[in-house]
Design an enzyme around this catalytic site. Structure first.
Site, PDB file in Angstrom:
ATOM      1  N   HIS A 283      21.450  63.337  52.515  1.00 53.28           N
ATOM      2  CA  HIS A 283      20.881  65.398  52.231  1.00 53.28           C
ATOM      3  C   HIS A 283      19.813  64.935  51.052  1.00 53.28           C
ATOM      4  CE1 HIS A 283      24.249  64.817  48.956  1.00 53.28           C
ATOM      5  NE2 HIS A 283      23.344  65.407  48.379  1.00 53.28           N
TER       6      HIS A 283
ATOM      7  N   GLU B 296      20.366  70.256  49.302  1.00 55.00           N
ATOM      8  CA  GLU B 296      20.982  71.165  48.832  1.00 55.00           C
ATOM      9  C   GLU B 296      20.080  71.056  47.337  1.00 55.00           C
ATOM     10  OE1 GLU B 296      24.179  69.135  45.341  1.00 55.00           O
ATOM     11  OE2 GLU B 296      23.178  67.667  46.567  1.00 55.00           O
TER      12      GLU B 296
END
Length: 155
Positions: free
Chosen positions: A99, A147
């Site tokens: 991520h 994120e």
């Protein structure tokens, strides 16, 4: 003919996301990856008290390693020994990353969460609160995990 439309403020305003905080990669061979990032690229591997408290146990188990670039961006390596990318060609996009995390001012974190929900962005999990701050994990349109995170607020 291309028509340029004015930027609508339906989300966060430009400048709210301050920087990339960290990127996490899934790696099949932790030893080879640690050697590559530490010895070949010369990045500093976090050890001892430098390791975020939320990752200490995983680092001790050999499941995670953390490196930092000279400008402070963290590269997290997550050991996935059974990893088989969708395509063995490393030029294929999105096959090896875990991520990408964006940093935001703590005072804007709740606004970011609200925007994601209002825009019906697919949330993976969160918001979560950890000693290292708060975060929410969500997907971009292609399914890549992102994120938005912030440092802990002053108490």
């Amino acid at each position: 003919m291309t028509v340029s439309l004015p930027l609508q403020t339906i989300g966060l305003t430009r400048g709210h996301l301050k920087s990339v905080h960290h990127i996490a990669f899934n790696v099949k061979n932790m030893d080879a990856s640690r050697h590559f990032y530490g010895q070949i690229l010369g990045l500093h591997e976090l050890t001892g008290d430098e390791i975020p408290s939320t990752l200490k146990e995983l680092v001790q188990q050999g499941k995670v390693a953390n490196f930092v670039t000279p400008d402070g961006m963290v590269i997290d390596l997550f050991w996935e020994p059974d990893l088989s990318p969708p395509d063995p060609n490393p030029q294929q996009q999105f096959t090896r990353a875990n991520h990408l995390a964006f940093d935001i001012d703590p005072s804007l974190f709740e606004q970011a969460v609200k925007v994601l929900k209002e825009q019906k962005v697919r949330i993976d999990h969160g918001p979560v609160t950890r000693p290292t701050g708060r975060g929410i994990y969500f997907y971009d349109p292609d399914g890549f995990l992102l994120e938005i995170r912030c440092d802990p607020t002053e108490q």
